[in-house]
Design a protein around this motif. Structure first.
Motif, mmCIF file in Angstrom:
data_model
loop_
_atom_site.group_PDB
_atom_site.id
_atom_site.type_symbol
_atom_site.label_atom_id
_atom_site.label_comp_id
_atom_site.label_asym_id
_atom_site.label_seq_id
_atom_site.Cartn_x
_atom_site.Cartn_y
_atom_site.Cartn_z
ATOM 1 N N LEU A 13 45.527 31.690 18.441
ATOM 2 C CA LEU A 13 44.852 32.477 19.472
ATOM 3 C C LEU A 13 43.481 31.919 19.832
ATOM 4 C CD1 LEU A 13 45.542 36.168 18.381
ATOM 5 C CD2 LEU A 13 46.843 34.770 19.969
ATOM 6 N N VAL A 50 46.702 17.080 13.500
ATOM 7 C CA VAL A 50 46.786 16.461 14.833
ATOM 8 C C VAL A 50 46.354 17.464 15.899
ATOM 9 C CG1 VAL A 50 48.061 14.605 15.924
ATOM 10 C CG2 VAL A 50 48.965 15.628 13.879
ATOM 11 N N ASP A 54 45.568 23.594 18.350
ATOM 12 C CA ASP A 54 45.001 23.949 19.647
ATOM 13 C C ASP A 54 45.468 25.353 20.037
ATOM 14 O OD1 ASP A 54 43.512 21.741 20.266
ATOM 15 O OD2 ASP A 54 45.168 20.673 21.221
ATOM 16 N N LYS A 87 49.061 22.165 29.008
ATOM 17 C CA LYS A 87 47.814 21.462 28.734
ATOM 18 C C LYS A 87 47.420 20.468 29.818
ATOM 19 C CE LYS A 87 48.314 22.504 23.978
ATOM 20 N NZ LYS A 87 48.837 22.138 22.684
ATOM 21 N N VAL A 88 48.321 20.177 30.725
ATOM 22 C CA VAL A 88 47.945 19.238 31.782
ATOM 23 C C VAL A 88 47.737 19.951 33.113
ATOM 24 C CG1 VAL A 88 48.987 17.223 30.724
ATOM 25 C CG2 VAL A 88 50.374 18.671 32.201
ATOM 26 N N ASP A 89 47.703 21.267 33.089
ATOM 27 C CA ASP A 89 47.491 22.011 34.324
ATOM 28 C C ASP A 89 46.524 23.148 34.027
ATOM 29 O OD1 ASP A 89 47.587 23.720 36.453
ATOM 30 O OD2 ASP A 89 49.742 23.550 36.760
ATOM 31 N N ILE A 90 45.327 23.032 34.563
ATOM 32 C CA ILE A 90 44.283 23.993 34.201
ATOM 33 C C ILE A 90 44.640 25.412 34.646
ATOM 34 C CG2 ILE A 90 42.855 23.509 36.239
ATOM 35 C CD1 ILE A 90 41.514 24.265 32.734
ATOM 36 N N ASP A 91 45.379 25.556 35.740
ATOM 37 C CA ASP A 91 45.754 26.908 36.182
ATOM 38 C C ASP A 91 46.692 27.568 35.176
ATOM 39 O OD1 ASP A 91 44.269 26.749 38.522
ATOM 40 O OD2 ASP A 91 45.867 25.651 39.536
ATOM 41 N N LEU A 93 47.079 26.620 32.036
ATOM 42 C CA LEU A 93 46.380 26.769 30.764
ATOM 43 C C LEU A 93 45.513 28.024 30.776
ATOM 44 C CD1 LEU A 93 45.762 25.389 27.967
ATOM 45 C CD2 LEU A 93 43.658 24.611 29.019
ATOM 46 N N CYS A 97 45.757 31.116 28.324
ATOM 47 C CA CYS A 97 44.598 31.544 27.545
ATOM 48 C C CYS A 97 44.322 33.027 27.756
ATOM 49 C CB CYS A 97 43.368 30.724 27.907
ATOM 50 S SG CYS A 97 43.428 29.070 27.237
ATOM 51 N N ILE A 100 46.613 34.907 25.432
ATOM 52 C CA ILE A 100 46.230 34.909 24.012
ATOM 53 C C ILE A 100 44.924 35.674 23.779
ATOM 54 C CG2 ILE A 100 47.545 32.855 23.334
ATOM 55 C CD1 ILE A 100 45.114 31.209 23.491
ATOM 56 N N THR A 243 38.480 35.032 29.751
ATOM 57 C CA THR A 243 39.482 34.277 30.503
ATOM 58 C C THR A 243 39.764 34.911 31.866
ATOM 59 O OG1 THR A 243 41.117 35.493 29.252
ATOM 60 C CG2 THR A 243 40.695 33.260 28.554
ATOM 61 N N PHE A 246 37.231 33.584 34.025
ATOM 62 C CA PHE A 246 37.577 32.190 34.308
ATOM 63 C C PHE A 246 38.645 32.108 35.397
ATOM 64 C CE2 PHE A 246 39.769 28.215 33.702
ATOM 65 C CZ PHE A 246 38.759 27.331 33.438
ATOM 66 N N MET A 250 38.298 30.240 38.967
ATOM 67 C CA MET A 250 39.191 29.187 39.443
ATOM 68 C C MET A 250 39.783 29.564 40.801
ATOM 69 S SD MET A 250 39.184 26.707 37.328
ATOM 70 C CE MET A 250 40.588 25.744 37.832
ATOM 71 N N PRO B 113 38.876 27.856 29.298
ATOM 72 C CA PRO B 113 39.132 29.245 29.674
ATOM 73 C C PRO B 113 38.696 30.245 28.601
ATOM 74 C CG PRO B 113 41.098 27.897 30.009
ATOM 75 C CD PRO B 113 40.080 27.022 29.370
ATOM 76 N N LEU B 114 38.949 29.894 27.324
ATOM 77 C CA LEU B 114 38.630 30.845 26.257
ATOM 78 C C LEU B 114 37.133 31.018 26.050
ATOM 79 C CD1 LEU B 114 41.371 29.952 23.648
ATOM 80 C CD2 LEU B 114 41.135 32.104 24.864
ATOM 81 N N GLY B 116 35.136 30.701 28.768
ATOM 82 C CA GLY B 116 34.636 31.086 30.089
ATOM 83 C C GLY B 116 33.904 29.963 30.815
ATOM 84 N N PRO B 119 34.706 25.214 36.400
ATOM 85 C CA PRO B 119 34.237 24.017 37.108
ATOM 86 C C PRO B 119 32.773 24.118 37.532
ATOM 87 C CG PRO B 119 36.287 24.823 38.059
ATOM 88 C CD PRO B 119 35.868 25.830 37.056
ATOM 89 N N ALA B 147 43.407 19.950 24.077
ATOM 90 C CA ALA B 147 43.887 20.700 25.237
ATOM 91 C C ALA B 147 42.813 20.801 26.332
ATOM 92 C CB ALA B 147 44.336 22.093 24.810
ATOM 93 N N GLU B 150 42.231 17.351 28.026
ATOM 94 C CA GLU B 150 43.392 16.998 28.849
ATOM 95 C C GLU B 150 43.413 17.798 30.149
ATOM 96 O OE1 GLU B 150 45.348 14.590 28.630
ATOM 97 O OE2 GLU B 150 46.403 14.398 26.720
ATOM 98 N N SER B 151 43.136 19.098 30.026
ATOM 99 C CA SER B 151 43.223 19.906 31.235
ATOM 100 C C SER B 151 42.055 19.600 32.168
ATOM 101 C CB SER B 151 43.322 21.392 30.905
ATOM 102 O OG SER B 151 42.257 21.781 30.099
ATOM 103 N N ALA B 154 43.159 16.568 33.976
ATOM 104 C CA ALA B 154 44.193 16.890 34.956
ATOM 105 C C ALA B 154 43.569 17.570 36.183
ATOM 106 C CB ALA B 154 45.246 17.796 34.324
ATOM 107 N N ASP B 184 52.407 10.810 13.684
ATOM 108 C CA ASP B 184 53.112 12.053 13.970
ATOM 109 C C ASP B 184 53.868 11.896 15.291
ATOM 110 O OD1 ASP B 184 51.321 13.472 16.290
ATOM 111 O OD2 ASP B 184 50.213 12.089 15.006
#
Lengths: 255, 199
Positions: A13, A50, A54, A87-91, A93, A97, A100, A243, A246, A250, B113-114, B116, B119, B147, B150-151, B154, B184
């Protein structure tokens, strides 16, 4: 819980950096509900965790619990699903978030509700597969229902009369449900609610998750639901969600 | 028995630093108390110095005591390539490698996001202004591979697409000096995906 090693299925979370190379984590587990733990060396070790810790990751967790510490010691984390599309798309993600953070804020440590984990995993999966915005509304109402916070929507929460189509109805977070026009005076701040939205929300609360795709609410219902549910959630937890802010940011940024 | 007030104040101030608890703070405070006066004066001057002399470079947003910073002012560096990093430490790591001859842009964070952080809180507007006005040919996205990193990458990739410039992302995969058998699944997947032709 007694002192010892435990195994649990969990969703991460939250994750906070702590000291030089550690992380403090919040999990929602199938077996023990919400728990908090520390992962020693999680930021330095390349092999041990690893990217498994996340937020939003669905994992099999092995942790050590001792009465001496409030925090569990995270021993191992094996990935079940990393929801990599998120994880590759902020919207996406930020929507994940939101889910959670909602779970994190609405639940307490030491209370296990296995349905919450199933719900969360199902919805993360749906988002990962490219689900639509209405998923968030479904999630909110389902989570409220599971945790016993479901607002009363089938009639006026004060006078118990059914809502009628010819007079206006309102939603009062303070009263915990819909109120008719007469009872809306003195019910604190209220939000107008249409019969359609009230019907849509009570249906969404009962619907089988797998069949949710069949519900096709229109934009007006969704917008109204968003306002009503968030107001109610805010009232329950007593604060704004980061969130949510956030998501609004966005939304404004993309205009 | 309590510490004398000035010592106690110093301990409290030091223990607010990241990663320093009260025990360590006490040890440092007592060291300062016993140290030579010149050293303490120098330390105090340095503490104030970083706050007073260091500001953000108006071009790349790095911390610098000159504006533009040394890198942005260096005519020998390729001004058409910008390497976008999340923070100052990342830039210093890349500089430490010594092989990169382009310029940088520091975002000062990742989208989170978590927490806040959106951009608006990052130095994205400044990056867009640079791309619009300075004839940039290539942007290297060098945010982290967690994460958030990466975001952020993206998001930037989507945002920069209309500018019609070359967009690249740092490679990720097996670290130098390690073995395939100990990797891994996620890392191996990345390494396989980003494989390149040799010869």
């Amino acid at each position: 819980m007694k002192r010892g090693l435990y195994r649990a299925e969990a969703v991460v979370l939250n994750s906070l950096d702590y000291s030089e190379s550690d992380r403090i984590l919040t999990f929602y587990t199938l077996e023990h509900g919400k728990i908090r733990g520390i992962a020693k060396g999680a930021r330095r070790s390349k092999k041990r965790f690893v990217g498994n810790l996340d937020p939003t990751s669905h994992i099999n967790l092995i942790f050590f619990h001792s009465e001496k510490s409030e925090l569990m010691r995270v021993e191992e984390a094996h990935l079940i699903d990393g929801f990599n599309n998120l994880k590759v798309d902020i919207d996406k993600l930020s929507q994940a978030c939101y889910l959670i953070e909602l779970v994190s804020e609405m639940t307490r440590e030491g209370q296990a509700a296995p349905q919450v984990l199933h719900l969360l995993v199902n919805f993360l999966k749906m988002l990962d597969d490219g689900g639509e915005d209405c998923l968030l509304r479904f999630f909110e109402i389902r989570l409220l229902a599971i945790l016993g916070y479901l607002p009363h929507l089938s009639g006026c929460v004060t006078c118990r009369q059914p809502l009628s189509a010819d007079s206006k109805a309102y939603f009062s977070s303070e009263k915990g449900g819909a109120v008719c026009k007469k009872c809306s005076f003195g019910a604190g701040s209220v939000i107008p609610i249409s019969l359609g939205t009230a019907g849509f929300l009570s249906m969404a609360a009962k619907f089988d998750t797998a069949k949710l795709g069949r519900l096709k609410p229109n934009a007006v219902f969704l917008e109204e639901s968003e306002r009503i549910l968030y107001d109610f959630i805010k009232h329950q937890i007593g604060k704004e969600l980061k969130t949510k802010k956030f998501l609004d940011k966005m939304r404004n940024a993309s205009l | 028995m309590q510490y004398a007030e000035p010592i106690d104040n110093l301990i409290k101030a030091i223990s607010r630093l990241p990663g320093i608890g009260e025990k360590t703070a006490t040890r440092l405070a007592l060291y300062i108390l016993n140290a030579k006066k010149e050293y303490v004066e120098e330390l105090a001057a340095n503490l104030l110095g970083v706050k007073e002399k260091v500001a953000l470079c108006s071009v790349c947003m790095t911390f610098s005591d000159t504006d533009p910073c040394v890198i942005c002012a260096d005519a020998g560096r390729d001004a058409e390539i910008i390497c976008v990093v999340s923070d100052y430490k990342d830039m210093m790591a890349l500089e430490g490698m010594g092989g990169f001859k382009g310029r940088y842009h520091i975002l000062h964070g990742n989208l989170a996001p978590l927490k806040g952080i959106g951009p608006e809180e990052l130095r994205i507007r400044e990056l867009l202004a640079r791309i619009e006005s300075q004839g940039i040919k290539e942007v290297i996205l060098a945010t982290g591979f967690d994460a958030e990193g990466e975001s952020t990458s993206a998001y930037l990739a989507k945002l920069l697409k209309p500018y019609n410039i070359k967009l690249t992302r740092l490679a990720s995969g097996i670290p130098v000096g390690s073995y395939v058998e100990f990797m891994d699944g996620a890392t191996l997947g990345r390494a396989l995906e980003g494989r390149r032709e040799v010869s």
